[in-house]
Motif scaffolding. Structure first.
Motif, PDB file in Angstrom:
ATOM      1  N   LYS A 131       0.821  -1.217   0.000  1.00 12.86           N
ATOM      2  CA  LYS A 131       0.000   0.000   0.000  1.00 12.86           C
ATOM      3  C   LYS A 131       0.852   1.263   0.000  1.00 12.86           C
ATOM      4  N   GLY A 132       2.168   1.113   0.166  1.00 13.76           N
ATOM      5  CA  GLY A 132       3.050   2.265   0.160  1.00 13.76           C
ATOM      6  C   GLY A 132       3.395   2.809   1.532  1.00 13.76           C
ATOM      7  N   LEU A 133       2.969   2.128   2.594  1.00 14.40           N
ATOM      8  CA  LEU A 133       3.321   2.583   3.930  1.00 14.40           C
ATOM      9  C   LEU A 133       4.825   2.456   4.142  1.00 14.40           C
ATOM     10  N   LYS A 134       5.384   3.384   4.919  1.00 13.45           N
ATOM     11  CA  LYS A 134       6.810   3.378   5.233  1.00 13.45           C
ATOM     12  C   LYS A 134       7.060   2.987   6.697  1.00 13.45           C
ATOM     13  N   ALA A 135       6.038   3.091   7.518  1.00 10.60           N
ATOM     14  CA  ALA A 135       6.130   2.728   8.937  1.00 10.60           C
ATOM     15  C   ALA A 135       4.720   2.518   9.469  1.00 10.60           C
ATOM     16  N   ILE A 136       4.643   1.757  10.552  1.00 13.63           N
ATOM     17  CA  ILE A 136       3.363   1.505  11.215  1.00 13.63           C
ATOM     18  C   ILE A 136       3.510   1.889  12.680  1.00 13.63           C
ATOM     19  N   ILE A 137       2.559   2.664  13.168  1.00 13.54           N
ATOM     20  CA  ILE A 137       2.461   2.974  14.598  1.00 13.54           C
ATOM     21  C   ILE A 137       1.318   2.121  15.133  1.00 13.54           C
ATOM     22  N   ALA A 138       1.619   1.297  16.136  1.00 15.15           N
ATOM     23  CA  ALA A 138       0.609   0.393  16.678  1.00 15.15           C
ATOM     24  C   ALA A 138       0.453   0.641  18.170  1.00 15.15           C
ATOM     25  N   GLY A 139      -0.724   1.072  18.575  1.00 14.55           N
ATOM     26  CA  GLY A 139      -1.011   1.317  19.975  1.00 14.55           C
ATOM     27  C   GLY A 139      -1.879   0.226  20.549  1.00 14.55           C
ATOM     28  N   ALA A 140      -1.547  -0.188  21.766  1.00 16.58           N
ATOM     29  CA  ALA A 140      -2.338  -1.241  22.395  1.00 16.58           C
ATOM     30  C   ALA A 140      -2.206  -1.159  23.908  1.00 16.58           C
ATOM     31  N   GLY A 141      -3.265  -1.535  24.602  1.00 14.61           N
ATOM     32  CA  GLY A 141      -3.268  -1.579  26.051  1.00 14.61           C
ATOM     33  C   GLY A 141      -3.381  -3.005  26.545  1.00 14.61           C
ATOM     34  N   GLY A 142      -3.350  -3.165  27.840  1.00 20.96           N
ATOM     35  CA  GLY A 142      -3.470  -4.495  28.435  1.00 20.96           C
ATOM     36  C   GLY A 142      -2.328  -5.395  27.995  1.00 20.96           C
ATOM     37  N   ALA A 143      -2.666  -6.560  27.473  1.00 23.95           N
ATOM     38  CA  ALA A 143      -1.658  -7.522  27.032  1.00 23.95           C
ATOM     39  C   ALA A 143      -0.840  -6.997  25.852  1.00 23.95           C
ATOM     40  N   ALA A 144      -1.402  -6.083  25.074  1.00 24.64           N
ATOM     41  CA  ALA A 144      -0.685  -5.319  24.047  1.00 24.64           C
ATOM     42  C   ALA A 144       0.088  -6.166  23.051  1.00 24.64           C
ATOM     43  N   HIS A 145      -0.568  -7.121  22.435  1.00 29.08           N
ATOM     44  CA  HIS A 145       0.097  -7.965  21.453  1.00 29.08           C
ATOM     45  C   HIS A 145       0.164  -7.358  20.054  1.00 29.08           C
ATOM     46  N   LEU A 146      -0.633  -6.339  19.783  1.00 29.56           N
ATOM     47  CA  LEU A 146      -0.727  -5.802  18.419  1.00 29.56           C
ATOM     48  C   LEU A 146       0.612  -5.381  17.817  1.00 29.56           C
ATOM     49  N   PRO A 147       1.409  -4.536  18.462  1.00 30.86           N
ATOM     50  CA  PRO A 147       2.661  -4.116  17.820  1.00 30.86           C
ATOM     51  C   PRO A 147       3.583  -5.288  17.472  1.00 30.86           C
ATOM     52  N   GLY A 148       3.777  -6.195  18.396  1.00 32.51           N
ATOM     53  CA  GLY A 148       4.668  -7.329  18.146  1.00 32.51           C
ATOM     54  C   GLY A 148       4.158  -8.275  17.085  1.00 32.51           C
ATOM     55  N   MET A 149       2.874  -8.541  17.099  1.00 34.61           N
ATOM     56  CA  MET A 149       2.308  -9.433  16.078  1.00 34.61           C
ATOM     57  C   MET A 149       2.410  -8.805  14.696  1.00 34.61           C
ATOM     58  N   VAL A 150       2.148  -7.508  14.604  1.00 27.90           N
ATOM     59  CA  VAL A 150       2.277  -6.823  13.317  1.00 27.90           C
ATOM     60  C   VAL A 150       3.743  -6.850  12.869  1.00 27.90           C
ATOM     61  N   ALA A 151       4.662  -6.592  13.805  1.00 30.30           N
ATOM     62  CA  ALA A 151       6.090  -6.621  13.468  1.00 30.30           C
ATOM     63  C   ALA A 151       6.525  -7.993  12.967  1.00 30.30           C
ATOM     64  N   SER A 152       5.897  -9.033  13.448  1.00 30.79           N
ATOM     65  CA  SER A 152       6.258 -10.386  13.014  1.00 30.79           C
ATOM     66  C   SER A 152       5.786 -10.677  11.589  1.00 30.79           C
ATOM     67  N   LEU A 153       4.871  -9.852  11.088  1.00 26.85           N
ATOM     68  CA  LEU A 153       4.265 -10.101   9.779  1.00 26.85           C
ATOM     69  C   LEU A 153       4.719  -9.136   8.684  1.00 26.85           C
ATOM     70  N   THR A 154       5.540  -8.143   9.020  1.00 20.18           N
ATOM     71  CA  THR A 154       5.971  -7.161   8.026  1.00 20.18           C
ATOM     72  C   THR A 154       7.448  -6.847   8.211  1.00 20.18           C
ATOM     73  N   THR A 155       8.061  -6.330   7.151  1.00 19.02           N
ATOM     74  CA  THR A 155       9.449  -5.868   7.259  1.00 19.02           C
ATOM     75  C   THR A 155       9.507  -4.359   7.475  1.00 19.02           C
ATOM     76  N   LEU A 156       8.365  -3.701   7.548  1.00 26.05           N
ATOM     77  CA  LEU A 156       8.335  -2.267   7.825  1.00 26.05           C
ATOM     78  C   LEU A 156       8.683  -2.006   9.287  1.00 26.05           C
ATOM     79  N   PRO A 157       9.234  -0.822   9.594  1.00 27.83           N
ATOM     80  CA  PRO A 157       9.436  -0.479  11.002  1.00 27.83           C
ATOM     81  C   PRO A 157       8.087  -0.346  11.706  1.00 27.83           C
ATOM     82  N   VAL A 158       8.002  -0.919  12.890  1.00 26.72           N
ATOM     83  CA  VAL A 158       6.794  -0.825  13.713  1.00 26.72           C
ATOM     84  C   VAL A 158       7.160  -0.079  14.988  1.00 26.72           C
ATOM     85  N   ILE A 159       6.368   0.929  15.298  1.00 26.38           N
ATOM     86  CA  ILE A 159       6.558   1.725  16.505  1.00 26.38           C
ATOM     87  C   ILE A 159       5.407   1.405  17.448  1.00 26.38           C
ATOM     88  N   GLY A 160       5.727   0.861  18.595  1.00 27.29           N
ATOM     89  CA  GLY A 160       4.706   0.471  19.549  1.00 27.29           C
ATOM     90  C   GLY A 160       4.418   1.571  20.555  1.00 27.29           C
TER      91      GLY A 160
END
Length: 168
Positions: free
Chosen positions: A57-86
């Motif tokens: 889609k042309g994204l250069k980075a992903i910002i992923a916010g999550a509370g509690g167990a907060a698995h979203l940033p790590g799971m997304v990072a495991s599925l893409t080579t883009l930089p993920v900012i949690g």
């Protein structure tokens, strides 16, 4: 704005109170973005599809916010080579935010997530803009101005304190 360069995702609508800070700073810096809800636990297929399609889609980075167990940033990072900012979010079901901080911070080797402070979406937006600015001179110039303005505010504060002491 044009085609999004940064994806801002969050685990639930309640995270928007924090994540809007990332959107505001990206808007201020002229970085195009998209913002949506992607729950690692409630919509895992959506998370998988989002992460896998992000680069195309042309994204250069992903910002992923999550509370509690907060698995979203790590799971997304495991599925893409883009930089993920949690962004750890202090949510109603969190343990004073520590669970979110540790869930995002303690990633295994090979699956990095850049982690900002608890509720630190503004810094996540600035970091994403800095990533975009490595190849977009217009964004780099706006970041330079942004940083100069921060410096000027501190210098004004120094002057006010020097002139007025503790009454400043």
């Amino acid at each position: 704005m044009s085609q999004p360069q940064v994806g801002i995702i969050m685990g639930s609508q309640s995270d928007l109170r924090v994540m809007r800070d990332a959107a505001q700073v990206l808007e201020e810096l002229g970085v195009s973005f998209e913002l949506t809800i992607v729950s690692a636990h409630r919509t895992p297929e959506r998370m998988f599809d989002y992460a896998k399609a992000a680069r195309q889609k042309g994204l250069k980075a992903i910002i992923a916010g999550a509370g509690g167990a907060a698995h979203l940033p790590g799971m997304v990072a495991s599925l893409t080579t883009l930089p993920v900012i949690g962004v750890p979010v202090k949510s109603s079901n969190s343990i004073d935010g520590w669970d979110s901080v540790l869930s995002i911070l303690q990633m295994p080797g090979g699956v990095p997530v850049a982690t900002v402070a608890l509720d630190g979406a503004k810094n996540a937006g600035i970091l994403a803009a800095q990533i975009v600015g490595t190849f977009d001179q217009d964004v780099a110039n706006k970041l330079e101005t942004y940083k100069e303005n921060l410096k000027a505010k501190v210098e004004e504060s120094i002057s006010a304190v020097s002139k007025n002491g503790w009454k400043a």
